[in-house]
Design a protein around this motif. Structure first.
Motif, mmCIF file in Angstrom:
data_model
loop_
_atom_site.group_PDB
_atom_site.id
_atom_site.type_symbol
_atom_site.label_atom_id
_atom_site.label_comp_id
_atom_site.label_asym_id
_atom_site.label_seq_id
_atom_site.Cartn_x
_atom_site.Cartn_y
_atom_site.Cartn_z
ATOM 1 N N TYR A 58 1.905 2.920 23.154
ATOM 2 C CA TYR A 58 2.580 2.840 21.862
ATOM 3 C C TYR A 58 2.702 4.230 21.263
ATOM 4 C CZ TYR A 58 2.984 2.376 16.773
ATOM 5 O OH TYR A 58 3.375 2.533 15.458
ATOM 6 N N VAL A 59 3.931 4.609 20.910
ATOM 7 C CA VAL A 59 4.190 5.888 20.255
ATOM 8 C C VAL A 59 4.354 5.627 18.762
ATOM 9 C CG1 VAL A 59 5.700 7.896 20.106
ATOM 10 C CG2 VAL A 59 5.274 6.813 22.335
ATOM 11 N N ASP A 60 3.386 6.079 18.002
ATOM 12 C CA ASP A 60 3.381 5.877 16.557
ATOM 13 C C ASP A 60 4.322 6.872 15.878
ATOM 14 O OD1 ASP A 60 2.135 4.554 14.208
ATOM 15 O OD2 ASP A 60 1.383 6.583 13.797
ATOM 16 N N ARG A 61 4.667 6.580 14.645
ATOM 17 C CA ARG A 61 5.532 7.504 13.914
ATOM 18 C C ARG A 61 4.831 8.837 13.666
ATOM 19 N NH1 ARG A 61 5.839 4.647 7.909
ATOM 20 N NH2 ARG A 61 3.603 4.664 7.454
ATOM 21 N N SER A 62 3.497 8.863 13.732
ATOM 22 C CA SER A 62 2.755 10.116 13.548
ATOM 23 C C SER A 62 2.515 10.849 14.861
ATOM 24 C CB SER A 62 1.397 9.822 12.898
ATOM 25 O OG SER A 62 0.542 9.131 13.801
ATOM 26 N N GLY A 63 3.012 10.284 15.966
ATOM 27 C CA GLY A 63 2.726 10.860 17.274
ATOM 28 C C GLY A 63 3.384 12.210 17.500
ATOM 29 N N ASP A 64 2.719 13.042 18.290
ATOM 30 C CA ASP A 64 3.290 14.311 18.744
ATOM 31 C C ASP A 64 4.237 13.978 19.894
ATOM 32 O OD1 ASP A 64 3.793 16.696 20.152
ATOM 33 O OD2 ASP A 64 1.899 17.590 19.501
ATOM 34 N N LEU A 65 5.536 14.035 19.636
ATOM 35 C CA LEU A 65 6.515 13.563 20.617
ATOM 36 C C LEU A 65 6.561 14.440 21.851
ATOM 37 C CD1 LEU A 65 9.415 12.423 18.233
ATOM 38 C CD2 LEU A 65 7.358 11.177 18.998
ATOM 39 N N GLY A 66 6.297 15.723 21.674
ATOM 40 C CA GLY A 66 6.237 16.611 22.831
ATOM 41 C C GLY A 66 5.071 16.267 23.741
ATOM 42 N N LYS A 67 3.967 15.886 23.149
ATOM 43 C CA LYS A 67 2.783 15.479 23.903
ATOM 44 C C LYS A 67 3.011 14.127 24.587
ATOM 45 C CE LYS A 67 -1.020 16.046 21.610
ATOM 46 N NZ LYS A 67 -2.033 15.786 20.553
ATOM 47 N N ALA A 68 3.803 13.279 23.950
ATOM 48 C CA ALA A 68 3.989 11.919 24.450
ATOM 49 C C ALA A 68 4.721 11.886 25.789
ATOM 50 C CB ALA A 68 4.761 11.091 23.422
ATOM 51 N N ILE A 69 5.702 12.757 25.976
ATOM 52 C CA ILE A 69 6.530 12.680 27.189
ATOM 53 C C ILE A 69 5.714 12.878 28.460
ATOM 54 C CG2 ILE A 69 8.423 13.790 28.443
ATOM 55 C CD1 ILE A 69 9.853 14.096 25.753
ATOM 56 N N PRO A 70 4.927 13.964 28.605
ATOM 57 C CA PRO A 70 4.147 14.097 29.843
ATOM 58 C C PRO A 70 3.098 13.000 30.023
ATOM 59 C CG PRO A 70 3.587 15.855 28.279
ATOM 60 C CD PRO A 70 4.801 15.166 27.751
ATOM 61 N N ILE A 76 -2.420 4.775 22.657
ATOM 62 C CA ILE A 76 -1.649 5.112 21.458
ATOM 63 C C ILE A 76 -1.418 6.615 21.424
ATOM 64 C CG2 ILE A 76 -3.765 5.212 20.057
ATOM 65 C CD1 ILE A 76 -2.048 4.413 17.625
ATOM 66 N N ILE A 77 -0.179 6.989 21.097
ATOM 67 C CA ILE A 77 0.159 8.389 20.865
ATOM 68 C C ILE A 77 0.317 8.538 19.360
ATOM 69 C CG2 ILE A 77 1.698 10.297 21.447
ATOM 70 C CD1 ILE A 77 0.370 8.970 23.879
ATOM 71 N N ALA A 78 -0.633 9.183 18.728
ATOM 72 C CA ALA A 78 -0.635 9.267 17.265
ATOM 73 C C ALA A 78 -1.498 10.435 16.820
ATOM 74 C CB ALA A 78 -1.155 7.970 16.647
ATOM 75 N N GLU A 79 -1.191 10.946 15.637
ATOM 76 C CA GLU A 79 -2.004 11.983 15.004
ATOM 77 C C GLU A 79 -2.664 11.460 13.730
ATOM 78 O OE1 GLU A 79 -2.555 14.946 16.445
ATOM 79 O OE2 GLU A 79 -1.304 14.254 18.124
ATOM 80 N N ASP A 80 -2.177 10.348 13.222
ATOM 81 C CA ASP A 80 -2.725 9.764 12.001
ATOM 82 C C ASP A 80 -4.046 9.056 12.316
ATOM 83 O OD1 ASP A 80 -3.010 7.198 10.194
ATOM 84 O OD2 ASP A 80 -1.769 8.600 9.049
ATOM 85 N N TYR A 81 -5.131 9.523 11.686
ATOM 86 C CA TYR A 81 -6.461 8.997 11.993
ATOM 87 C C TYR A 81 -6.561 7.502 11.683
ATOM 88 C CZ TYR A 81 -11.523 8.352 11.847
ATOM 89 O OH TYR A 81 -12.796 7.893 12.058
ATOM 90 N N GLU A 82 -5.984 7.086 10.581
ATOM 91 C CA GLU A 82 -6.067 5.681 10.203
ATOM 92 C C GLU A 82 -5.350 4.797 11.222
ATOM 93 O OE1 GLU A 82 -5.025 2.702 6.434
ATOM 94 O OE2 GLU A 82 -4.828 4.875 6.212
ATOM 95 N N ALA A 83 -4.179 5.253 11.706
ATOM 96 C CA ALA A 83 -3.443 4.489 12.717
ATOM 97 C C ALA A 83 -4.251 4.389 14.010
ATOM 98 C CB ALA A 83 -2.094 5.145 12.991
ATOM 99 N N ILE A 84 -4.877 5.497 14.392
ATOM 100 C CA ILE A 84 -5.696 5.499 15.609
ATOM 101 C C ILE A 84 -6.864 4.537 15.472
ATOM 102 C CG2 ILE A 84 -7.264 6.912 16.999
ATOM 103 C CD1 ILE A 84 -5.353 9.296 16.395
ATOM 104 N N GLU A 85 -7.561 4.584 14.344
ATOM 105 C CA GLU A 85 -8.713 3.705 14.137
ATOM 106 C C GLU A 85 -8.298 2.237 14.114
ATOM 107 O OE1 GLU A 85 -12.348 4.483 13.544
ATOM 108 O OE2 GLU A 85 -11.318 5.809 14.967
ATOM 109 N N THR A 86 -7.171 1.947 13.481
ATOM 110 C CA THR A 86 -6.684 0.563 13.436
ATOM 111 C C THR A 86 -6.345 0.070 14.837
ATOM 112 O OG1 THR A 86 -5.802 0.862 11.197
ATOM 113 C CG2 THR A 86 -4.889 -0.944 12.500
ATOM 114 N N PHE A 87 -5.677 0.899 15.611
ATOM 115 C CA PHE A 87 -5.272 0.527 16.972
ATOM 116 C C PHE A 87 -6.492 0.288 17.852
ATOM 117 C CE2 PHE A 87 -3.674 1.364 21.270
ATOM 118 C CZ PHE A 87 -2.451 0.711 21.268
ATOM 119 N N THR A 88 -7.440 1.214 17.832
ATOM 120 C CA THR A 88 -8.604 1.084 18.717
ATOM 121 C C THR A 88 -9.476 -0.108 18.346
ATOM 122 O OG1 THR A 88 -9.851 2.670 17.374
ATOM 123 C CG2 THR A 88 -8.663 3.546 19.274
ATOM 124 N N LYS A 89 -9.526 -0.467 17.058
ATOM 125 C CA LYS A 89 -10.350 -1.600 16.631
ATOM 126 C C LYS A 89 -9.683 -2.948 16.911
ATOM 127 C CE LYS A 89 -12.894 0.794 12.954
ATOM 128 N NZ LYS A 89 -13.072 0.955 11.486
#
Length: 431
Positions: free
Chosen positions: A239-251, A358-371
């Protein structure tokens, strides 16, 4: 007994399991040093006989290729000299790991002075049913021997020559070190009946582990009378979140999808937040097209990708069936989601419970996804291909469990033990 199983085969497989159990009782008394010496000798023998094993594998590869086996399965079947060498190194790694047998999980004294300890012990006879995966033969043998278990294997017709050559090497080392070769055996000579007999052999085999495609795994889960640890087919999501680093996501996505397509931790589905879909989908579709990946796209992502006029892109409309399919091929489902909640809901509905990322930089989004994601492994800003016992430091793996009882995720030495309680008293009696 199943109508597909003859009494003769059932009795023969049970007899093999009983010989394995007898051999296992002696192995269970071996100290760590003796088990490690045995593993190192097996690794050396695999290296010494790598060409023989690779030669047998080449015959299996030719036969399977002529029979029309797909590229993903052929990749799993390949056990050439470099892969034999890698497997031998895995055995050496297992030899360096702590021995779980005898470890005290917990212990305490009761008010009456009775001292209790919960201690790790081997399971006994572990049965494996797998297909076109000759590396599993080495992995399971090394893990079973280190954890004090015997292994009874059904490795499938496609790898029969490779597995026979490998097991011959292991048997010779076991015998030369004073152990019964019955510790690691195959029932491949009995074909499908051998697998059916293993599923029926309750009381002879302690636990059964299937590794392979969804059809094989579910057939064992549905039909086995022996307790089963369910390993995972991998309908794996990124999942690519809206906060994700898109350059990081591709590789990350390219690695997860294309590094090895025929494995259970390869990514099969890509979900993209609607706020970044217009920017990100043309970029990732271009990269995937260059890697010859066919895209099965929902309506929104289809329109975005088609509108980008990407050269060479193979684009299809996704069907409802796509979201539940493990492709094991250069094919990927793509969907645009409204938000993180929709991504989590979609994954939990369609995933096989293996690995999600998850590809994300937002801490809250990451925590929600992992939980909230209900899978054995969750990656954050990393490829799903890391879900692997060897990568996790286990040396090898029995499989990747997608169930929730006993073990979950990659299974190493500790997951191949059970426990017993030992009570040390001084004459206590219960009132």
């Amino acid at each position: 007994m199943s109508d597909e199983l003859t009494t003769k085969v059932f009795d023969a497989v049970c007899a093999q399991a009983d010989r394995a159990a007898q051999a296992q009782r002696r192995l269970a008394q071996a100290d760590t040093e003796a088990k490690n010496e045995l593993l190192l000798a097996i690794a050396d023998a695999l290296d010494a006989h790598a060409d023989d094993i690779a030669g047998a594998n080449e015959l299996d590869m030719i036969a399977s290729r002529d029979a029309g086996m797909d590229a993903g399965k052929l990749d799993r079947l390949l056990f050439d000299a470099p892969r034999v060498a890698a497997a031998a190194q895995g055995v050496r790694h297992v030899a360096t790991l702590p021995d779980p047998v005898g470890q005290i999980v917990r212990g305490y004294n009761l008010p009456n002075g009775l001292r209790l300890t919960q201690t790790r012990v081997p399971m006994g006879v572990i049965g494996m049913i797998y297909e076109a995966r000759p590396n599993v033969t080495v992995d399971v043998a090394s893990l079973c021997l280190k954890s004090g278990n015997a292994a009874l294997l059904r490795g499938g017709h496609a790898a029969e020559r490779t597995n026979a050559a490998t097991l011959s090497v292991i048997a010779d080392v076991l015998e030369s070190h004073g152990f019964d070769p019955a510790l690691v055996q195959s029932v491949d000579r009995y074909g499908r009946e051998g697998a059916t007999a293993m599923m029926e052999a309750r009381g002879h085999i302690d636990v059964l582990v299937p590794r392979g495609g969804a059809g094989l795994i579910q057939a064992v889960v549905r039909n086995s009378k022996v307790p089963v640890i369910e390993t995972g087919a991998g309908n794996v999501h990124i999942y690519v979140d809206r906060s994700g680093d898109l350059g990081k996501a591709i590789p990350i996505i390219l690695n997860a999808k294309t590094q090895r397509v025929g494995v259970c931790n390869a990514a099969e589905k890509l979900l993209v937040h609607k706020d970044v879909a217009a920017e990100f989908l043309p970029a990732i579709a271009t990269a995937l097209a260059q890697a010859s990946v066919v895209l099965q796209a929902d309506t929104v992502s289809y329109d975005i990708i088609q509108g980008a006029a990407i050269e060479g892109v193979a684009l299809n409309h996704a069907t409802d069936e796509d979201w539940d399919t493990e492709y094991l091929a250069l094919r990927m489902g793509v969907k645009v989601v409204a938000d993180l909640d929709e991504a989590i809901e979609h994954i939990n509905r369609h995933s096989t419970g293996h690995t999600e990322s998850i590809i994300a930089e937002d801490y809250e989004a990451i925590e929600t996804f992992t939980k909230r994601i209900d899978s054995a492994v969750v990656m954050v800003n990393a490829s799903t291909r890391f879900t692997d016992g060897g990568v996790f430091g286990f040396g090898a793996e029995l499989g990747i469990s997608t169930q929730k009882m006993h073990a979950r995720g990659p299974m190493g030495l500790q997951e191949m033990t059970t426990t017993k309680w030992i009570g040390y008293g001084t004459g206590q009696v219960r009132a």
